[in-house]
Design an enzyme around this catalytic site. Structure first.
Site, PDB file in Angstrom:
ATOM      1  N   CYS A 146      67.837  83.219  47.639  1.00  0.00           N
ATOM      2  CA  CYS A 146      69.264  84.141  46.858  1.00  0.00           C
ATOM      3  C   CYS A 146      70.172  83.029  46.814  1.00  0.00           C
ATOM      4  O   CYS A 146      70.796  83.336  47.467  1.00  0.00           O
ATOM      5  CB  CYS A 146      69.210  85.896  47.212  1.00  0.00           C
ATOM      6  SG  CYS A 146      70.076  86.653  46.305  1.00  0.00           S
ATOM      7  N   CYS A 166      73.174  85.440  47.809  1.00  0.00           N
ATOM      8  CA  CYS A 166      73.099  85.335  48.842  1.00  0.00           C
ATOM      9  C   CYS A 166      74.451  84.392  49.440  1.00  0.00           C
ATOM     10  O   CYS A 166      75.175  84.395  50.308  1.00  0.00           O
ATOM     11  CB  CYS A 166      71.726  85.639  49.199  1.00  0.00           C
ATOM     12  SG  CYS A 166      71.164  87.117  48.529  1.00  0.00           S
TER      13      CYS A 166
END
Ligand SMILES: Cc1cc2nc3c(=O)[nH]c(=O)nc-3n(C[C@H](O)[C@H](O)[C@H](O)COP(=O)(O)OP(=O)(O)OC[C@H]3O[C@@H](n4cnc5c(N)ncnc54)[C@H](O)[C@@H]3O)c2cc1C
Lengths: 254, 84
Positions: B12, B15
């Protein structure tokens, strides 16, 4: 007092910062979230010259490092409005105010949100604007994709390998009852609401400017996806960043 | 006790961009316990907390959820959410 304040730390804003710093100008970049912009959701970029298959995160880390190394300051604060005081502009953020002789708008675009009706339909179910980001959270569960463009088709293809069922509906269709997550791909809108009364926007909200990146207001320039143009890509956003910075430098040296 | 759970995944992008933000936050606020949860390794935990998008930050006060934020945010916004 900064020479150039740049709003948005995507590729357009950070490229403008590189050019501004190399011309020895005092440059501040203001970013409301994290740096990098929209491209940080992409694993493999195939059309960035010199960086075949680089990830969005890696590319933006490099560009950020380059801009800050050359002397760009960065503050993480969302810009709420800009006030023109003639020979300088005041940039009002959530926490602080900044002053600059020139401003470059590089706020890119955000995903268009669900219609009110569909949002109501969605209730407490998960809403996502990025299948590659959140798809894996719905393994073997029914999901729905809203939208009719290319992005929607991509999202469906991606989710078909993960979800138990992928419904496909269009803007304003009712949302299937058993879908646990709603993936929204109904286009993007420019992040220009905060300058609505400050520079001229077109009917969709893009900042009106030609290839010279000059807005309707003196000393205010625009770069990247939030400008009126045909091709919204990394290279064209970076190119805008260079042009907008050069125009700001010219304005400062006048 | 105030605790912040950071639900993330390796694949991600946002993230990854949150990593330095959280490190900065931890350095400034040692009083808040930050726990990282990889949603691929700990599916059950992610499901228990109803995580439907990442990065997802869940703020707990004595084990009870008091706030959450989905998506990348700046240190300042994180501090506001937590009230420190
Ligand atoms: C899924 C996806 C895949 C893509 N793949 C490719 C590809 O393979 N190749 C390619 O060339 N292009 C690709 N693109 C397009 C590319 O990402 C964009 O053209 C490019 O990121 C535009 O850069 P930008 O700097 O103009 O805007 P953005 O990247 O949108 O950055 C704008 C920044 O401004 C910040 N901001 C907005 N408003 C404010 C405010 N008021 N105050 C402070 N900060 C603010 C935002 O948080 C953001 O960080 C893709 C786009 C998407 C969505």
């Amino acid at each position: 007092m900064y020479d150039i304040v740049i709003i948005g730390a995507g590729i357009a804003g950070l490229t403008a910062a590189i050019y501004g710093c190399r011309a020895n100008k005092k440059v501040l970049v203001l970013e409301g979230k994290v740096y990098g912009g929209q491209i940080i959701n992409t694993f493999e970029i195939e059309n960035w010259p010199g960086g075949y298959k680089i990830s969005g995160v890696d590319l933006m880390k490099k560009i950020y490092g380059q801009a800050t190394d050359l002397g760009a300051e960065v503050e993480f604060d969302e810009v709420l409005k800009i006030v023109d005081h003639g020979d300088y502009k005041e940039i009002v953020c959530e926490d602080e105010k900044y002053q600059a002789k020139t401003v470059i708008l590089a706020t890119g675009t955000d995903p268009r949100k669900l219609s009110e009706k569909q949002a109501k339909d969605a209730g407490k179910r998960a809403i996502s604007y990025c299948a590659t980001c959140d798809g894996a959270l719905f393994k073997n569960k029914p999901v729905v994709v809203v939208g009719s463009g290319n992005t929607a088709k991509h999202e469906i293809k991606y989710l078909e390998n993960i979800a138990s069922k992928v419904y496909h509906i269009h803007h304003d269709d009712p949302i299937p009852e058993d879908a646990v997550a709603i993936f929204v791909a109904i286009g993007r809108i420019p992040g220009t609401d905060f300058v609505r009364d400050f520079v001229k926007l077109d009917s969709e909200g893009y900042v009106v400017a030609g290839e010279d990146c000059k807005t309707s207001r003196d000393g205010v320039f625009v770069a990247g996806d939030c400008r009126t143009k045909d091709t919204r890509q990394l290279v064209t956003a970076a190119a805008d960043g260079a042009v907008a910075a050069e125009m700001a430098i010219k304005y400062l040296n006048k | 006790m105030i605790e912040l759970i950071d639900f993330y995944a390796d694949w991600c992008g946002p993230c990854q961009m949150m990593k330095p933000v959280l490190e900065d936050f931890e350095a400034k606020h040692p009083e808040v316990k930050v726990t990282k949860v990889n949603v691929d390794d700990e599916e059950e935990l992610a499901e228990r907390y109803n995580v439907s998008g990442i990065p997802c930050l869940v703020l707990l006060n004595d084990g009870k959820e008091v706030a959450r934020n989905v998506g990348a945010i700046s240190v300042k916004k994180l501090e506001k959410m937590i009230g420190v």
